[in-house]
Design a protein around this motif. Sequence first.
Motif, PDB file in Angstrom:
ATOM      1  N   THR A 124       0.826  -1.212   0.000  1.00  0.00           N
ATOM      2  CA  THR A 124       0.000   0.000   0.000  1.00  0.00           C
ATOM      3  C   THR A 124       0.855   1.253   0.000  1.00  0.00           C
ATOM      4  O   THR A 124       2.075   1.214   0.103  1.00  0.00           O
ATOM      5  CB  THR A 124      -0.896   0.042   1.251  1.00  0.00           C
ATOM      6  OG1 THR A 124      -0.064   0.250   2.409  1.00  0.00           O
ATOM      7  CG2 THR A 124      -1.687  -1.235   1.421  1.00  0.00           C
ATOM      8  N   THR A 125       0.170   2.379  -0.090  1.00  0.00           N
ATOM      9  CA  THR A 125       0.741   3.691   0.210  1.00  0.00           C
ATOM     10  C   THR A 125       0.006   4.234   1.431  1.00  0.00           C
ATOM     11  O   THR A 125      -1.070   3.733   1.781  1.00  0.00           O
ATOM     12  CB  THR A 125       0.555   4.658  -0.968  1.00  0.00           C
ATOM     13  OG1 THR A 125      -0.858   4.929  -1.124  1.00  0.00           O
ATOM     14  CG2 THR A 125       1.092   4.069  -2.261  1.00  0.00           C
ATOM     15  N   PRO A 126       0.546   5.270   2.094  1.00  0.00           N
ATOM     16  CA  PRO A 126      -0.169   5.834   3.251  1.00  0.00           C
ATOM     17  C   PRO A 126      -1.586   6.289   2.929  1.00  0.00           C
ATOM     18  O   PRO A 126      -2.458   6.275   3.801  1.00  0.00           O
ATOM     19  CB  PRO A 126       0.725   7.020   3.663  1.00  0.00           C
ATOM     20  CG  PRO A 126       2.097   6.618   3.235  1.00  0.00           C
ATOM     21  CD  PRO A 126       1.901   5.864   1.950  1.00  0.00           C
ATOM     22  N   ASP A 127      -1.843   6.653   1.695  1.00  0.00           N
ATOM     23  CA  ASP A 127      -3.168   7.156   1.313  1.00  0.00           C
ATOM     24  C   ASP A 127      -4.192   6.049   1.064  1.00  0.00           C
ATOM     25  O   ASP A 127      -5.388   6.336   0.933  1.00  0.00           O
ATOM     26  CB  ASP A 127      -3.066   8.025   0.063  1.00  0.00           C
ATOM     27  CG  ASP A 127      -2.298   9.312   0.314  1.00  0.00           C
ATOM     28  OD1 ASP A 127      -2.295   9.774   1.477  1.00  0.00           O
ATOM     29  OD2 ASP A 127      -1.699   9.839  -0.640  1.00  0.00           O
ATOM     30  N   THR A 128      -3.738   4.796   0.938  1.00  0.00           N
ATOM     31  CA  THR A 128      -4.684   3.715   0.642  1.00  0.00           C
ATOM     32  C   THR A 128      -4.721   2.637   1.723  1.00  0.00           C
ATOM     33  O   THR A 128      -5.422   1.647   1.561  1.00  0.00           O
ATOM     34  CB  THR A 128      -4.322   3.041  -0.704  1.00  0.00           C
ATOM     35  OG1 THR A 128      -3.012   2.456  -0.614  1.00  0.00           O
ATOM     36  CG2 THR A 128      -4.370   4.037  -1.846  1.00  0.00           C
ATOM     37  N   LYS A 129      -3.995   2.827   2.814  1.00  0.00           N
ATOM     38  CA  LYS A 129      -3.917   1.760   3.815  1.00  0.00           C
ATOM     39  C   LYS A 129      -5.263   1.454   4.451  1.00  0.00           C
ATOM     40  O   LYS A 129      -5.588   0.298   4.722  1.00  0.00           O
ATOM     41  CB  LYS A 129      -2.898   2.124   4.896  1.00  0.00           C
ATOM     42  CG  LYS A 129      -1.470   1.924   4.426  1.00  0.00           C
ATOM     43  CD  LYS A 129      -0.468   2.080   5.544  1.00  0.00           C
ATOM     44  CE  LYS A 129       0.940   1.838   5.017  1.00  0.00           C
ATOM     45  NZ  LYS A 129       1.963   1.962   6.072  1.00  0.00           N
ATOM     46  N   GLY A 130      -6.055   2.464   4.711  1.00  0.00           N
ATOM     47  CA  GLY A 130      -7.373   2.222   5.306  1.00  0.00           C
ATOM     48  C   GLY A 130      -8.228   1.338   4.420  1.00  0.00           C
ATOM     49  O   GLY A 130      -8.876   0.405   4.887  1.00  0.00           O
ATOM     50  N   ARG A 131      -8.227   1.626   3.118  1.00  0.00           N
ATOM     51  CA  ARG A 131      -9.014   0.835   2.182  1.00  0.00           C
ATOM     52  C   ARG A 131      -8.500  -0.603   2.076  1.00  0.00           C
ATOM     53  O   ARG A 131      -9.293  -1.549   2.040  1.00  0.00           O
ATOM     54  CB  ARG A 131      -8.992   1.498   0.801  1.00  0.00           C
ATOM     55  CG  ARG A 131     -10.018   2.588   0.625  1.00  0.00           C
ATOM     56  CD  ARG A 131      -9.735   3.440  -0.595  1.00  0.00           C
ATOM     57  NE  ARG A 131      -8.749   4.464  -0.269  1.00  0.00           N
ATOM     58  CZ  ARG A 131      -8.411   5.454  -1.090  1.00  0.00           C
ATOM     59  NH1 ARG A 131      -8.957   5.532  -2.281  1.00  0.00           N
ATOM     60  NH2 ARG A 131      -7.528   6.362  -0.728  1.00  0.00           N
ATOM     61  N   VAL A 132      -7.174  -0.767   2.029  1.00  0.00           N
ATOM     62  CA  VAL A 132      -6.614  -2.106   1.883  1.00  0.00           C
ATOM     63  C   VAL A 132      -6.891  -2.949   3.121  1.00  0.00           C
ATOM     64  O   VAL A 132      -7.352  -4.093   3.017  1.00  0.00           O
ATOM     65  CB  VAL A 132      -5.096  -2.023   1.607  1.00  0.00           C
ATOM     66  CG1 VAL A 132      -4.440  -3.393   1.772  1.00  0.00           C
ATOM     67  CG2 VAL A 132      -4.864  -1.500   0.200  1.00  0.00           C
TER      68      VAL A 132
END
Length: 391
Positions: A124-132
């Motif tokens: 992931t990236t920090p901007d997509t971790k919640g979604r992943v």
Amino acid sequence: MKYLTRTIWLLSLVSLFTDLASEMLYPVMPLYLKSIGFSIVLIGLLEGVAEAIAGLSKGYFGQWSDSLGRRLPFVQWGYGLSALSKPMLAVLAAPWWVFLARALDRLGKGLRTGARDALLSDETTPDTKGRVFGFHRSLDTLGAVLGPAVALVWLAARPGDYRLLFLLAFLPGLAAIGTTLLVRERPRQPAPQPIRPFWASFSYWRRAPAAYRRVVGGLVAFALFNSSDAFLLLLARQRGLSDATVIGLYIFYNLVYALAAFPAGYLSDRLGPRRMLVAGLLTFGAVYAGVAQAHELWAFGLLFGLYGLYAAATEGVSKAWVSNLCARPDTGAALGTLAGLSSLAALVASVVAGLLWQWGGPALTFSVTAAVAVVVAGYLALAKSSSPVIS
């Protein structure tokens, strides 16, 4: 959705199969344990000891995976041990054997958790971790919907036949093992620290950033009072609901959780994980306060639905938050330490819940836990953090 890579899909499917196997048994375990002579206190002790074993091993194996620069072997062996523990319950009903089977299951969880979550974080990236992490929790919890549904159908056809159900739970466990063989790990540099002895499992805490310690400290304080869901199921049964209804409520809770986990992860990426966690803990407090007084089926249905929203707003979101508070090479140790400390806290929580139940009844148990959740929500709302992801 390009951020959902092949590795994320495979690890999520592995979790789905494993949870299907585990959750075929979880809602019937309290009923089975009572049928073979376990008291409420002994059930709490069993769950607490099992989680303590997982807790002691999560930080250690997460740290070890950082040191080796490899995650996949820990994931494969961890899911293998958990699969093996399921048919063991069909062999013997002696309390010591049940403890052994649960210990093996939790050791497998400890072996895999930090490494698996680090693998997810690495994708992931920090901007997509919640979604992943939310997506992973959705598929994981879908298994927790299917598993109890299988158990419900089975017990409707063969009431009280728990042992063959334990054998059947081995099949999705085998599917999980097979799926781990398809995962491919990206090469990475080992972390510079040496492999420390087992009793130094939580040594990462001393070198962790202050923001990490503040956030994880609050989460662990909550975990000290957040006892096993087995107590919720036992309460519903004690209030006059049938076995089938209790399992149905558990399925409903997991269905809400599975449907809400990904949207909750998305919102945490947009609004910040702090807001989602605080909202989730306040929802938890409302649920536990309500359960202490609930007697009717409609009330339990509403509360179990809200409980699913709480889980969606906290489980994956907390991992996304914490993984952004550590250096990338330390991700396994950081997430393993969080999971490990939470599991050790569960030992205290489950034993205390059993004792409070015995001394003051279920209303005291759930009211105390609700109050603690509200206090921790207030603390996390005010806790300082240097992470750019946190609002």
